[in-house]
Design a protein around this motif. Structure first.
Motif, PDB file in Angstrom:
ATOM      1  N   VAL A  67       0.849  -1.187   0.000  1.00  0.00           N
ATOM      2  CA  VAL A  67       0.000   0.000   0.000  1.00  0.00           C
ATOM      3  C   VAL A  67       0.883   1.235   0.000  1.00  0.00           C
ATOM      4  CG1 VAL A  67      -1.934  -1.117   1.147  1.00  0.00           C
ATOM      5  CG2 VAL A  67      -0.145  -0.032   2.525  1.00  0.00           C
ATOM      6  N   ALA A  68       0.338   2.322  -0.571  1.00  0.00           N
ATOM      7  CA  ALA A  68       1.066   3.582  -0.635  1.00  0.00           C
ATOM      8  C   ALA A  68       0.113   4.727  -0.368  1.00  0.00           C
ATOM      9  CB  ALA A  68       1.736   3.748  -1.997  1.00  0.00           C
ATOM     10  N   TYR A  69       0.680   5.825   0.080  1.00  0.00           N
ATOM     11  CA  TYR A  69      -0.094   7.048   0.244  1.00  0.00           C
ATOM     12  C   TYR A  69       0.675   8.174  -0.423  1.00  0.00           C
ATOM     13  CZ  TYR A  69      -2.576  11.009   2.181  1.00  0.00           C
ATOM     14  OH  TYR A  69      -3.300  12.162   2.310  1.00  0.00           O
ATOM     15  N   ARG A  70      -0.032   8.993  -1.219  1.00  0.00           N
ATOM     16  CA  ARG A  70       0.622  10.065  -1.983  1.00  0.00           C
ATOM     17  C   ARG A  70      -0.231  11.331  -1.894  1.00  0.00           C
ATOM     18  NH1 ARG A  70       3.815  10.694  -6.957  1.00  0.00           N
ATOM     19  NH2 ARG A  70       3.016  12.395  -8.238  1.00  0.00           N
ATOM     20  N   THR A  71       0.461  12.447  -1.710  1.00  0.00           N
ATOM     21  CA  THR A  71      -0.202  13.744  -1.724  1.00  0.00           C
ATOM     22  C   THR A  71       0.690  14.745  -2.425  1.00  0.00           C
ATOM     23  OG1 THR A  71      -1.313  15.428  -0.374  1.00  0.00           O
ATOM     24  CG2 THR A  71       0.703  14.473   0.517  1.00  0.00           C
ATOM     25  N   GLY A  72       0.066  15.720  -3.103  1.00  0.00           N
ATOM     26  CA  GLY A  72       0.822  16.705  -3.850  1.00  0.00           C
ATOM     27  C   GLY A  72       1.624  17.632  -2.956  1.00  0.00           C
ATOM     28  N   LEU A  73       2.630  18.282  -3.581  1.00  0.00           N
ATOM     29  CA  LEU A  73       3.557  19.131  -2.842  1.00  0.00           C
ATOM     30  C   LEU A  73       3.876  20.348  -3.706  1.00  0.00           C
ATOM     31  CD1 LEU A  73       5.185  18.947  -0.123  1.00  0.00           C
ATOM     32  CD2 LEU A  73       7.081  18.043  -1.477  1.00  0.00           C
ATOM     33  N   ALA A  77       5.526  15.644  -5.071  1.00  0.00           N
ATOM     34  CA  ALA A  77       4.632  14.911  -4.175  1.00  0.00           C
ATOM     35  C   ALA A  77       5.423  14.316  -3.033  1.00  0.00           C
ATOM     36  CB  ALA A  77       3.905  13.801  -4.939  1.00  0.00           C
ATOM     37  N   ILE A  78       4.691  13.928  -1.998  1.00  0.00           N
ATOM     38  CA  ILE A  78       5.219  13.082  -0.930  1.00  0.00           C
ATOM     39  C   ILE A  78       4.557  11.723  -1.074  1.00  0.00           C
ATOM     40  CG2 ILE A  78       5.356  12.697   1.550  1.00  0.00           C
ATOM     41  CD1 ILE A  78       5.297  15.681   1.959  1.00  0.00           C
ATOM     42  N   GLU A  79       5.367  10.682  -1.109  1.00  0.00           N
ATOM     43  CA  GLU A  79       4.838   9.330  -1.280  1.00  0.00           C
ATOM     44  C   GLU A  79       5.443   8.402  -0.225  1.00  0.00           C
ATOM     45  OE1 GLU A  79       5.264   5.903  -4.622  1.00  0.00           O
ATOM     46  OE2 GLU A  79       4.447   7.820  -5.339  1.00  0.00           O
ATOM     47  N   LEU A  80       4.581   7.704   0.501  1.00  0.00           N
ATOM     48  CA  LEU A  80       4.984   6.714   1.495  1.00  0.00           C
ATOM     49  C   LEU A  80       4.443   5.365   1.061  1.00  0.00           C
ATOM     50  CD1 LEU A  80       3.922   8.699   4.704  1.00  0.00           C
ATOM     51  CD2 LEU A  80       6.182   8.665   3.653  1.00  0.00           C
ATOM     52  N   SER A  81       5.223   4.308   1.236  1.00  0.00           N
ATOM     53  CA  SER A  81       4.738   2.982   0.842  1.00  0.00           C
ATOM     54  C   SER A  81       5.298   1.903   1.767  1.00  0.00           C
ATOM     55  CB  SER A  81       5.121   2.654  -0.610  1.00  0.00           C
ATOM     56  OG  SER A  81       6.526   2.562  -0.764  1.00  0.00           O
ATOM     57  N   LEU A  82       4.535   0.826   1.895  1.00  0.00           N
ATOM     58  CA  LEU A  82       4.945  -0.356   2.658  1.00  0.00           C
ATOM     59  C   LEU A  82       4.621  -1.568   1.800  1.00  0.00           C
ATOM     60  CD1 LEU A  82       6.028  -1.477   5.374  1.00  0.00           C
ATOM     61  CD2 LEU A  82       3.630  -1.685   6.100  1.00  0.00           C
ATOM     62  N   THR A  83       5.649  -2.363   1.449  1.00  0.00           N
ATOM     63  CA  THR A  83       5.458  -3.490   0.549  1.00  0.00           C
ATOM     64  C   THR A  83       6.104  -4.750   1.099  1.00  0.00           C
ATOM     65  OG1 THR A  83       7.447  -2.818  -0.691  1.00  0.00           O
ATOM     66  CG2 THR A  83       5.321  -2.106  -1.561  1.00  0.00           C
ATOM     67  N   TYR A  84       5.542  -5.883   0.672  1.00  0.00           N
ATOM     68  CA  TYR A  84       6.198  -7.174   0.884  1.00  0.00           C
ATOM     69  C   TYR A  84       6.694  -7.639  -0.466  1.00  0.00           C
ATOM     70  CZ  TYR A  84       7.231 -11.993   1.994  1.00  0.00           C
ATOM     71  OH  TYR A  84       7.889 -13.197   2.151  1.00  0.00           O
ATOM     72  N   GLU A  85       7.988  -8.048  -0.527  1.00  0.00           N
ATOM     73  CA  GLU A  85       8.637  -8.373  -1.788  1.00  0.00           C
ATOM     74  C   GLU A  85       9.171  -9.803  -1.764  1.00  0.00           C
ATOM     75  OE1 GLU A  85      10.167  -3.748  -2.368  1.00  0.00           O
ATOM     76  OE2 GLU A  85      11.626  -5.350  -2.084  1.00  0.00           O
ATOM     77  N   PRO A  86       8.386 -10.766  -2.243  1.00  0.00           N
ATOM     78  CA  PRO A  86       8.901 -12.133  -2.338  1.00  0.00           C
ATOM     79  C   PRO A  86       9.906 -12.241  -3.479  1.00  0.00           C
ATOM     80  CG  PRO A  86       6.708 -11.995  -3.307  1.00  0.00           C
ATOM     81  CD  PRO A  86       6.996 -10.647  -2.713  1.00  0.00           C
ATOM     82  N   GLY A  87      11.008 -12.929  -3.232  1.00  0.00           N
ATOM     83  CA  GLY A  87      12.036 -13.022  -4.267  1.00  0.00           C
ATOM     84  C   GLY A  87      12.806 -14.327  -4.204  1.00  0.00           C
TER      85      GLY A  87
END
Length: 432
Positions: free
Chosen positions: A162-168, A176-186
């Motif tokens: 999931v990510a959250y983005r807002t203009g700047l 923009a400011i963008e924050l994200s949290l991901t799970y990355e299987p590899g």
């Protein structure tokens, strides 16, 4: 004495380049058109001719990039290294859909954001990155290739989160400011090479899962050549990773790894970039761009450590997150800790022509030979001076020439160990 002569020579080159740029500035001070902004229409008079640059849709960009890096007397097989990629950027549906892709064949990096129509700012993020090089990769110590540890090493990761983005401010489409949290299987897989020592143990193929927190903030205004003109950018990444299988490996040249600790590792990186005018100079033509990069890790090994330098050039918001380290071959260094800062003075000769002078100072962990031929990691200073020129070119393209001298890198031309590394590259980018 040779080091002193080199220091003096590099310093004189930078002083001469700075004096040349200031002379140009003084000569053109009477008539100074405003600096053009990326994507916006621009009018100027050049050699008595009226020039008009039409507006450009920066929400849809496809560009091919090609370059060559030359490290004089550099590491074997890395002294002359071509590079290139296809860059794709799409930003549509009122910024609720975005695609950023860098495709280089052996290396690929893709982010795809899907925004919600009901939860403003919230997005689903899909990622993919891979490094697949069907050749053996060794490591380098003081410019010498350590063939005993050569191994074919590949990796591929997906990702969902999931990510959250807002203009700047100043509200351009990439601000923009963008924050994200991901799970990355590899998955990581390895293959031994005949050039390696018979005592070298090849790592175990393994599944690796990573959790990544990422932040990017970009309030930068860019000029017509997409170079930072005014504003700031900052951000960072925090990664926790765990391998399902990780057994004894290595055992040659470097310290024996602690596979129990390496099964899980942590990394954290941060960066900040600021661009603005020169103090006490009332002119948009003079720009100072400063940058700071830092990284630290815990329980990293050769396959999870940072790789420096991260890029030769590039100024879009994700490329700015990767550190520059002049006079060093791509991925030559593999530190677990680093701090790199740069200061660039750039002058606008014409609306499409930008010479610059750059100083870099790095405090970087790197391998060094110890008594008896053993290899030990050491925190060393890596200062460098250099400069270059960025110019518009025919067929909607851009070209950059750059030279730098790194005073702290160690080279081994003809078996004679010496400090100092010359690095040059030519980079050409064409919008398709």
């Amino acid at each position: 004495m040779s080091l002193l002569r080199t220091l003096c020579g590099a310093g004189l080159i930078c002083l001469a380049a700075t004096a040349f740029l200031l002379a140009l500035a003084w000569a053109g001070r009477a008539e100074e058109p405003p600096t053009g902004v990326a994507g916006e229409p621009y009018e100027a008079t050049l050699f008595g001719q009226q020039i008009y640059v039409p507006p450009r849709d920066r929400r849809s960009v496809t560009a091919a990039n090609f370059g060559v890096q030359w490290i004089i007397n550099g590491p074997s097989e890395l002294e002359v290294l071509p590079f290139g990629s296809l860059f794709v950027w799409r930003n549509w549906d009122h910024e609720r859909r975005r695609l950023r892709g860098a495709f280089a064949g052996v290396f690929n990096d893709i982010n795809f954001n899907f925004g919600s129509r009901w939860l403003k700012g919230w997005e689903l993020l899909l990622t993919f990155d891979s490094i697949i090089i069907p050749l053996g990769r060794a490591e380098y110590v003081e410019g010498q290739r350590i063939r005993d540890v050569e191994v074919e090493w590949n990796q591929i990761y997906g990702g969902i989160g999931v990510a959250y983005r807002t203009g700047l401010k100043p509200w351009y489409q990439d601000n923009a400011i963008e924050l994200s949290l991901t799970y990355e299987p590899g998955y990581l897989w390895f293959k031994g090479k005949q050039e390696a020592s018979p005592q070298f143990k090849v790592p175990t193929d393994t599944y690796e899962g990573r959790v990544r927190f990422r932040m990017r903030a970009d309030g930068m205004i860019r000029n017509l050549m997409e170079l930072p003109h005014r504003g700031f950018a900052f951000g960072g990444d925090f990664v926790y990773a765990n391998r399902s299988r990780w057994e004894e490996w290595g055992g040659v040249a470097f310290d024996d790894p602690d596979v129990r600790k390496e099964r899980s590792y942590l990394t954290a990186t941060a960066f900040a970039v600021a661009a603005g005018g020169v103090p006490f100079v009332d002119s948009e033509r003079h720009r100072l761009v400063s940058a700071l990069y830092a990284g630290i890790g815990k329980d990293q090994d050769r396959f999870s450590s940072f790789r420096l330098p991260g890029r030769p050039t590039g100024y879009e918001w994700e490329a700015l997150a990767l550190p520059l380290l002049p006079g060093v071959a791509f991925n030559e260094l593999f530190p677990r800790r680093y701090l790199v800062t740069t200061l660039t003075y750039r002058y606008e000769v014409l609306f499409f022509l930008y010479p610059y002078v750059r100083g870099t100072w790095g405090l970087v962990e790197r391998p060094r030979f110890a008594d008896g031929g053993a290899v030990r990691m050491s925190m060393d200073q890596l200062p460098s001076l250099g400069g270059g020129v960025i110019s518009g070119a025919p067929w909607r393209s851009q070209i950059e020439f750059s030279y730098a001298y790194n005073f702290g890198m160690i080279r081994d031309p003809g078996g004679e160990r010496q400090y100092g590394s010359h690095g040059m590259f030519v980079f050409w980018s064409k919008e398709l």
